[in-house]
Motif scaffolding. Structure first.
Motif, PDB file in Angstrom:
ATOM      1  N   PRO A  26     -31.325  33.245  -4.491  1.00 24.86           N
ATOM      2  CA  PRO A  26     -30.483  32.791  -5.694  1.00 24.86           C
ATOM      3  C   PRO A  26     -29.911  31.268  -5.699  1.00 24.86           C
ATOM      4  O   PRO A  26     -29.723  30.779  -6.800  1.00 24.86           O
ATOM      5  CB  PRO A  26     -29.192  33.745  -5.703  1.00 24.86           C
ATOM      6  CG  PRO A  26     -29.048  34.222  -4.325  1.00 24.86           C
ATOM      7  CD  PRO A  26     -30.481  34.086  -3.778  1.00 24.86           C
ATOM      8  N   TYR A  27     -30.097  30.801  -4.422  1.00 20.41           N
ATOM      9  CA  TYR A  27     -29.602  29.374  -4.432  1.00 20.41           C
ATOM     10  C   TYR A  27     -30.837  28.327  -3.634  1.00 20.41           C
ATOM     11  O   TYR A  27     -31.380  29.231  -2.895  1.00 20.41           O
ATOM     12  CB  TYR A  27     -28.474  29.187  -3.861  1.00 20.41           C
ATOM     13  CG  TYR A  27     -27.325  30.135  -4.240  1.00 20.41           C
ATOM     14  CD1 TYR A  27     -26.706  29.620  -5.270  1.00 20.41           C
ATOM     15  CD2 TYR A  27     -26.900  31.291  -3.618  1.00 20.41           C
ATOM     16  CE1 TYR A  27     -25.624  30.593  -5.659  1.00 20.41           C
ATOM     17  CE2 TYR A  27     -26.186  32.154  -3.815  1.00 20.41           C
ATOM     18  CZ  TYR A  27     -25.275  31.649  -4.862  1.00 20.41           C
ATOM     19  OH  TYR A  27     -24.248  32.715  -5.498  1.00 20.41           O
ATOM     20  N   PHE A  28     -30.814  27.165  -3.843  1.00 14.83           N
ATOM     21  CA  PHE A  28     -31.600  26.543  -2.900  1.00 14.83           C
ATOM     22  C   PHE A  28     -30.732  25.636  -1.917  1.00 14.83           C
ATOM     23  O   PHE A  28     -29.690  25.522  -1.961  1.00 14.83           O
ATOM     24  CB  PHE A  28     -32.530  25.322  -3.596  1.00 14.83           C
ATOM     25  CG  PHE A  28     -33.666  24.787  -2.955  1.00 14.83           C
ATOM     26  CD1 PHE A  28     -34.498  25.547  -2.492  1.00 14.83           C
ATOM     27  CD2 PHE A  28     -33.634  23.432  -2.447  1.00 14.83           C
ATOM     28  CE1 PHE A  28     -35.812  25.091  -1.643  1.00 14.83           C
ATOM     29  CE2 PHE A  28     -34.434  22.842  -1.845  1.00 14.83           C
ATOM     30  CZ  PHE A  28     -35.452  23.458  -1.219  1.00 14.83           C
ATOM     31  N   HIS A  29     -31.504  25.194  -0.674  1.00 15.17           N
ATOM     32  CA  HIS A  29     -30.782  24.412   0.423  1.00 15.17           C
ATOM     33  C   HIS A  29     -30.056  23.380  -0.323  1.00 15.17           C
ATOM     34  O   HIS A  29     -30.542  22.397  -1.117  1.00 15.17           O
ATOM     35  CB  HIS A  29     -31.658  24.125   1.257  1.00 15.17           C
ATOM     36  CG  HIS A  29     -32.666  24.899   1.976  1.00 15.17           C
ATOM     37  ND1 HIS A  29     -32.255  26.206   2.482  1.00 15.17           N
ATOM     38  CD2 HIS A  29     -34.113  25.255   1.492  1.00 15.17           C
ATOM     39  CE1 HIS A  29     -33.346  26.766   2.979  1.00 15.17           C
ATOM     40  NE2 HIS A  29     -34.261  26.294   2.284  1.00 15.17           N
ATOM     41  N   LYS A  35     -24.768  22.920  -4.129  1.00 13.41           N
ATOM     42  CA  LYS A  35     -23.265  22.992  -4.068  1.00 13.41           C
ATOM     43  C   LYS A  35     -22.786  24.312  -4.701  1.00 13.41           C
ATOM     44  O   LYS A  35     -22.154  24.567  -5.737  1.00 13.41           O
ATOM     45  CB  LYS A  35     -22.496  21.700  -4.894  1.00 13.41           C
ATOM     46  CG  LYS A  35     -22.964  20.454  -4.481  1.00 13.41           C
ATOM     47  CD  LYS A  35     -22.710  20.180  -3.010  1.00 13.41           C
ATOM     48  CE  LYS A  35     -23.182  18.922  -2.460  1.00 13.41           C
ATOM     49  NZ  LYS A  35     -22.772  18.626  -0.882  1.00 13.41           N
ATOM     50  N   SER A  36     -23.044  25.365  -3.888  1.00 12.09           N
ATOM     51  CA  SER A  36     -22.633  26.736  -4.229  1.00 12.09           C
ATOM     52  C   SER A  36     -21.892  27.255  -2.954  1.00 12.09           C
ATOM     53  O   SER A  36     -22.316  26.923  -1.935  1.00 12.09           O
ATOM     54  CB  SER A  36     -23.889  27.659  -4.685  1.00 12.09           C
ATOM     55  OG  SER A  36     -24.586  27.698  -3.617  1.00 12.09           O
ATOM     56  N   ASN A  37     -21.095  28.062  -3.113  1.00  7.67           N
ATOM     57  CA  ASN A  37     -20.057  28.462  -1.868  1.00  7.67           C
ATOM     58  C   ASN A  37     -20.848  29.258  -0.733  1.00  7.67           C
ATOM     59  O   ASN A  37     -20.852  28.860  -0.010  1.00  7.67           O
ATOM     60  CB  ASN A  37     -18.814  29.080  -2.511  1.00  7.67           C
ATOM     61  CG  ASN A  37     -17.962  29.701  -1.175  1.00  7.67           C
ATOM     62  OD1 ASN A  37     -17.496  28.675  -0.552  1.00  7.67           O
ATOM     63  ND2 ASN A  37     -17.410  30.933  -1.178  1.00  7.67           N
ATOM     64  N   PRO A  38     -21.944  29.983  -1.197  1.00  8.99           N
ATOM     65  CA  PRO A  38     -22.387  30.819  -0.438  1.00  8.99           C
ATOM     66  C   PRO A  38     -23.539  30.003   0.303  1.00  8.99           C
ATOM     67  O   PRO A  38     -23.567  29.915   1.648  1.00  8.99           O
ATOM     68  CB  PRO A  38     -23.134  31.968  -1.073  1.00  8.99           C
ATOM     69  CG  PRO A  38     -22.439  32.043  -2.339  1.00  8.99           C
ATOM     70  CD  PRO A  38     -21.909  30.640  -2.700  1.00  8.99           C
ATOM     71  N   TRP A  42     -17.219  37.207   6.185  1.00  9.45           N
ATOM     72  CA  TRP A  42     -17.690  35.955   7.100  1.00  9.45           C
ATOM     73  C   TRP A  42     -19.299  36.111   6.742  1.00  9.45           C
ATOM     74  O   TRP A  42     -19.886  34.861   7.075  1.00  9.45           O
ATOM     75  CB  TRP A  42     -17.452  36.154   8.387  1.00  9.45           C
ATOM     76  CG  TRP A  42     -17.497  37.581   8.946  1.00  9.45           C
ATOM     77  CD1 TRP A  42     -16.323  38.547   9.116  1.00  9.45           C
ATOM     78  CD2 TRP A  42     -18.616  38.494   9.275  1.00  9.45           C
ATOM     79  NE1 TRP A  42     -16.950  39.767   9.262  1.00  9.45           N
ATOM     80  CE2 TRP A  42     -18.392  39.608   9.694  1.00  9.45           C
ATOM     81  CE3 TRP A  42     -19.884  38.092   9.365  1.00  9.45           C
ATOM     82  CZ2 TRP A  42     -19.188  40.726  10.043  1.00  9.45           C
ATOM     83  CZ3 TRP A  42     -20.894  38.834   9.839  1.00  9.45           C
ATOM     84  CH2 TRP A  42     -20.695  40.233  10.365  1.00  9.45           C
ATOM     85  N   ALA A  43     -19.868  37.152   6.456  1.00 14.52           N
ATOM     86  CA  ALA A  43     -21.392  37.189   5.909  1.00 14.52           C
ATOM     87  C   ALA A  43     -21.670  36.296   4.812  1.00 14.52           C
ATOM     88  O   ALA A  43     -20.935  36.045   4.093  1.00 14.52           O
ATOM     89  CB  ALA A  43     -22.026  38.479   6.092  1.00 14.52           C
ATOM     90  N   HIS A  44     -23.092  35.724   4.827  1.00  9.27           N
ATOM     91  CA  HIS A  44     -23.237  34.749   3.637  1.00  9.27           C
ATOM     92  C   HIS A  44     -24.175  35.601   2.730  1.00  9.27           C
ATOM     93  O   HIS A  44     -25.293  35.965   2.938  1.00  9.27           O
ATOM     94  CB  HIS A  44     -24.156  33.474   4.416  1.00  9.27           C
ATOM     95  CG  HIS A  44     -23.340  32.872   5.457  1.00  9.27           C
ATOM     96  ND1 HIS A  44     -22.256  32.292   5.459  1.00  9.27           N
ATOM     97  CD2 HIS A  44     -23.533  32.964   6.825  1.00  9.27           C
ATOM     98  CE1 HIS A  44     -21.705  31.758   6.709  1.00  9.27           C
ATOM     99  NE2 HIS A  44     -22.535  32.257   7.446  1.00  9.27           N
ATOM    100  N   ASP A  45     -23.813  35.412   1.385  1.00  3.81           N
ATOM    101  CA  ASP A  45     -24.451  36.120   0.498  1.00  3.81           C
ATOM    102  C   ASP A  45     -25.533  35.138  -0.123  1.00  3.81           C
ATOM    103  O   ASP A  45     -25.320  34.845  -1.247  1.00  3.81           O
ATOM    104  CB  ASP A  45     -23.715  36.628  -0.524  1.00  3.81           C
ATOM    105  CG  ASP A  45     -22.810  37.906  -0.476  1.00  3.81           C
ATOM    106  OD1 ASP A  45     -23.311  38.619   0.498  1.00  3.81           O
ATOM    107  OD2 ASP A  45     -21.730  38.075  -0.933  1.00  3.81           O
TER     108      ASP A  45
END
Length: 406
Positions: free
Chosen positions: A291-294, A297-300, A368-371
């Motif tokens: 859902p995100y790229f490296h 600027k997203s929280n996960p 604490w785990a990263h979504d």
């Protein structure tokens, strides 16, 4: 006296019958390999040297980061997790690695943390062993067909799912390409992509003007690019890994392809690609199974990358890679199934717990785990956890997820 003896006998039989199931349950628990009162040993294998070292190192480190965070937060039902990783690059090394993990190290389960080459070499052994296997890297169908109840596939979609996404992504470009050229590696991963994509391209009415091949580790693409330039395609489609495709695209403007757009397979979508390919990478498109790229600027993703840097130090070029993210998320999904298994960590029960997972997220294990991966769902006949992907494009020197395409 006889009455008393009969009563005592009945009592003894009752006690024995009551104790036997408990004894059997205890025996079954202590006989599960890789499990002690204090720890559960997880095996993994993959390349940590050579051209694909970034892939294997990323998978290993992603799993390790998840394990560290799980252990700090209480482990799994009172047990800590421990990773045993076997380096393996070639098919022969991969098969030897999984045999060692199962037969000598006696790990509880194995992460297939290699690309298609290593995964395909181990696939038959996985099926024969019956031990739980979780694939967090490869798209290969050899881990998916024929169906095996003990083999689960997490974040990486199967190659057939990705190929459908590839066609939709290519046809969704404006202007819509009608004539394409293909650059494809001769090794397992790009061949699997190409063999699956070709009939879909043809069915969609795409004219394939030329197909050019290269070998793993090639550095000079003059001949292939010259043939592609002469074919005058609307779009160049490239399958393989970043270390080759980025160099080919960097060389493309000097070979008559300065204005021809590129579309690349998912293996090329790494942080290193825009840097290695340079300005020629601008506008390159692909699909992405996260859902995100490296660096987004997203929280996960920000939390994940901060935790990664704290654990492993300042990252080298191209790290953390997508395999860091894939395998970190998938380790948490595996841990969720193990937690749900409770005191019965037998392999059949672990399989049942996987099958019960619906839209499972890493944070279901703990906040604490990263979504950073899509939610995963399994079932009695479903061993592919994630089937989602998004379109992605290189813009201003970095990959950016196209939100409108989700």
């Amino acid at each position: 006296m006889k009455h008393m003896l009969r009563s005592l006998l009945r009592f003894g039989v009752t006690v024995v019958c009551a104790i036997m199931p408990l004894s059997l349950t205890y025996a079954q628990q202590v006989q599960v390999q890789g499990v002690t009162d204090k720890e559960i040993v997880i095996g993994a294998f993959g390349p940590i040297t050579g051209p694909l070292s970034w892939l294997g190192q990323g998978a290993r480190d992603g799993i390790q980061l998840a394990i560290d965070e799980i252990n700090v937060n209480g482990g799994i039902n009172g047990r800590n997790l421990r990773l045993e990783h076997q380096p393996a690059t070639t098919p022969a090394e991969s098969l030897a690695a999984v045999k060692k993990l199962n037969e000598q190290s006696k790990v509880y389960m194995i992460f297939s943390a290699h690309g298609s080459t290593g995964a395909e070499a181990a696939a038959d052994y996985f099926r024969e062993s019956g031990m739980p296997v979780f694939n967090c890297v490869s798209l290969t169908m050899r881990l998916r067909e024929p169906f095996a109840s003990n083999i689960f596939n997490g974040t990486p979609p199967s190659v057939d799912i990705m190929n459908k996404a590839y066609v939709e992504s290519i046809l969704g470009q404006k202007p819509t390409p009608k004539r394409i050229a293909v650059l494809v590696g001769t090794y397992a991963f790009p061949q699997a992509e190409w063999n699956g994509a070709k009939p879909l391209f043809e069915k969609a009415g795409l004219e394939i003007a030329t197909v050019q091949s290269y070998d793993l580790g090639d550095r000079d693409y003059t001949a292939q690019l010259a043939q592609i330039s002469r074919a005058k395609p609307d779009l160049v489609v490239a399958f393989g890994q970043v270390q080759e495709i980025a160099i080919a695209i960097r060389q493309a403007p000097e070979r008559g392809l300065a204005k021809t757009p590129w579309w690349v397979g998912a293996g090329v979508v790494t942080k290193a690609f825009p840097t290695v390919a340079g300005k020629a990478s601008e506008g390159t498109r692909s699909v992405w199974a996260l859902p995100y790229f490296h660096g987004e600027k997203s929280n996960p993703m920000e939390k994940f990358e901060a935790a990664w840097t704290k654990r492993f130090g300042q990252p080298p070029e191209g790290r953390p890679a997508y395999t860091d993210v894939f395998c970190n998320g998938d380790m948490n999904i595996v841990a969720l199934a193990m937690r749900n298994a409770g005191s019965d960590l037998s392999w059949p029960n672990l399989v049942r717990q996987f099958e019960a997972l619906k839209n499972a997220k890493p944070s279901d294990l703990g906040p604490w785990a990263h979504d950073v991966v899509f939610p995963e769902t399994f079932g009695p006949g479903q061993r592919q956890g994630n089937s989602k992907s998004v379109d992605i494009v290189v813009k201003d020197g970095t990959w950016q997820v196209l939100r409108d395409a989700q």
